[in-house]
Design a protein around this motif. Structure first.
Motif, short mmCIF file in Angstrom:
data_model
loop_
_atom_site.label_atom_id
_atom_site.label_comp_id
_atom_site.label_asym_id
_atom_site.label_seq_id
_atom_site.Cartn_x
_atom_site.Cartn_y
_atom_site.Cartn_z
N GLN A 86 0.87 -1.06 -0.03
CA GLN A 86 0.14 -0.03 -0.13
C GLN A 86 0.90 1.39 -0.02
O GLN A 86 0.63 2.21 -0.77
N PHE A 87 2.05 1.35 0.86
CA PHE A 87 2.83 2.55 0.95
C PHE A 87 3.66 2.51 -0.30
O PHE A 87 4.00 3.65 -0.74
N LEU A 88 4.09 1.50 -0.84
CA LEU A 88 4.75 1.26 -2.02
C LEU A 88 4.18 2.20 -3.01
O LEU A 88 4.33 2.80 -4.02
N GLN A 89 2.74 2.00 -3.22
CA GLN A 89 1.68 2.40 -4.37
C GLN A 89 1.67 3.77 -4.02
O GLN A 89 1.79 4.64 -4.88
N ILE A 90 1.52 4.46 -2.79
CA ILE A 90 1.46 5.61 -2.54
C ILE A 90 2.77 6.44 -2.76
O ILE A 90 2.82 7.77 -3.55
N GLN A 91 3.83 5.74 -2.72
CA GLN A 91 5.02 6.68 -2.90
C GLN A 91 5.43 6.49 -4.51
O GLN A 91 5.84 7.52 -4.98
N GLY A 92 4.94 5.54 -5.14
CA GLY A 92 4.98 5.27 -6.60
C GLY A 92 6.57 4.61 -6.90
O GLY A 92 6.54 4.58 -8.05
N SER A 93 7.35 4.61 -6.20
CA SER A 93 8.47 3.96 -6.53
C SER A 93 9.11 3.46 -5.21
O SER A 93 8.83 3.97 -4.10
N GLY A 94 10.30 2.52 -5.24
CA GLY A 94 10.80 2.14 -4.23
C GLY A 94 11.97 0.89 -4.63
O GLY A 94 12.02 0.50 -5.83
N ARG A 95 12.46 0.45 -3.49
CA ARG A 95 13.49 -0.56 -3.65
C ARG A 95 12.85 -2.06 -3.01
O ARG A 95 12.50 -1.56 -1.98
N ILE A 96 13.25 -3.24 -3.39
CA ILE A 96 12.90 -4.33 -2.66
C ILE A 96 14.08 -5.06 -2.42
O ILE A 96 14.73 -5.48 -3.28
#
Length: 385
Positions: free
Chosen positions: A201-211
């Motif tokens: 959910q928060f990854l979608q809100i931020q719009g980008s990220g690293r796994i």
């Protein structure tokens, strides 16, 4: 962190309403759609609050990093050409700015010269390339059956708006909402798997990220598209259901609530019909790419309302850090967000990881913004001199 990138702190409680099938799509044009004629107030260089030499150099370099992309824009062609051999010393940068740009203070509709300055960041979440009991939450790419229709070719007043849905026979129907995708899955490719649905959910809100993968590699992903539904803030749902007070809402508080109430998490997530699809980005140590499609610079790139501030603009920001210490520096308008709205509104990119996330989460300050606009170029709208 592309066109529809959504930042958590400004979407936990509020969002811009849109039609269920419409999603705003920011492009690279320098022309805002609507801004009040008194938004831009002519000012003098002496009106700008002082900044350090280090901040001056870093802010200028952040702006200059986009010049290869902005060089074809008639507004920025001349300043970028003049910076073909960029100045490197504080004195040379000041001379360059004064020779090529002019200063305009931003004002809100009520004449106020202060507005909200917040922060965002690039999160890192633990995940895997395989589904398992520890990593059951899929991160989807763009589905093959997602249909996207640009509407402005027929309706110019809908510039930047797109219709998203799925064909059923000859009829375009709304695409699945987030609850349906979460329960029934999707025919989209799976890029990775996460351990916690709140991370998604928060990854979608931020719009980008690293796994963070077990191999040690960090898989980078970014916004690719969206299912067409407007974002409904999960923080608002918690407030409306008496789970949190409005002033308590933050990413940390929502995570704490979710950990304490795992049985209610599906209901919380179902309250937000919006769903973001991702694409894999090249592995690198550069910042995530914003709406201008260049890497963001930690501490010197901001997201803005492009109806007021054109992408690529150089701004002068005066605000405070979360601890109250002054923060005054030039920053580059290189990103946008679905709920960034207003004449004096900016979202400062704080970088990657938990420390950046803590700064971003606590950044809800008042501040002022000046637009540094190319000399001789027409303003986005007529300025009040």
């Amino acid at each position: 962190m592309t066109a529809l990138r959504l930042h958590w702190h400004r979407l936990l409680l509020c969002a811009t309403p849109l039609f269920a099938l419409l999603a705003a799509c920011d492009g690279g044009s320098h022309k805002p759609e609507v801004a009040k004629p008194d938004t831009y107030i002519s000012a003098k260089w002496e009106d700008l609050p002082a900044t350090s030499d280090a901040d001056l150099i870093a802010g200028f370099n952040a702006w200059y990093s986009a010049c290869p992309r902005m060089a074809k824009d008639p507004v920025w062609a001349t300043p970028c050409a003049a910076a073909a051999q960029p100045p490197t010393t504080p004195a040379a940068i000041r001379d360059f700015l004064k020779a090529n740009l002019q200063v305009y203070g931003l004002r809100a509709g009520d004449g106020n010269d202060h507005g909200l300055i917040t922060g965002y960041y690039e999160p890192i979440y633990t995940g895997s390339l395989q589904s398992s009991e520890k990593t059951p939450v899929p991160v989807y790419g763009v589905p093959d059956d997602l249909i996207i229709v640009s509407l402005d070719s027929i309706y110019p007043e809908l510039k930047g708006k797109r219709l998203r849905g799925r064909l059923e026979g000859h009829v375009l129907k709304p695409y699945d909402d987030a609850s349906t995708i979460g329960s029934k899955g999707s025919n989209a490719p799976v890029l990775a798997w996460l351990s916690n649905p709140m991370d998604l959910q928060f990854l979608q809100i931020q719009g980008s990220g690293r796994i963070q993968l077990e191999s040690g590699r960090q898989l980078r992903i970014g916004y690719a598209d969206q299912n067409g539904y407007p974002y409904k803030p999960v923080g608002r749902w918690l407030v409306e259901h008496g789970q949190l007070k409005k002033e308590e809402v933050s990413m940390g508080k929502i995570h704490d609530w979710a950990n304490a109430n795992p049985d209610k998490v599906p209901e919380l997530l179902a309250s937000n019909p919006s769903y973001v699809f991702f694409s894999q980005r090249p592995d690198s140590n550069e910042g995530p790419r914003g709406s201008l499609n260049i890497p963001l610079t930690t501490g010197y790139s901001v997201a803005i309302d492009r109806k007021v501030i054109p992408l690529g603009s150089l701004l002068w920001l005066s605000t405070t850090r979360p601890d109250g210490k002054p923060l005054t520096r030039p920053v580059a308008a290189q990103d946008t967000g679905g709920a960034i709205a207003g004449e004096i509104r900016a979202d400062l990119f704080w970088g990657t990881g938990d420390q950046a996330g803590e700064l971003a989460g606590n950044m809800k300050q008042q501040g002022q913004i000046w637009l540094l606009w190319p000399k001789g170029a027409p303003l986005p709208v007529n300025a009040r001199q």
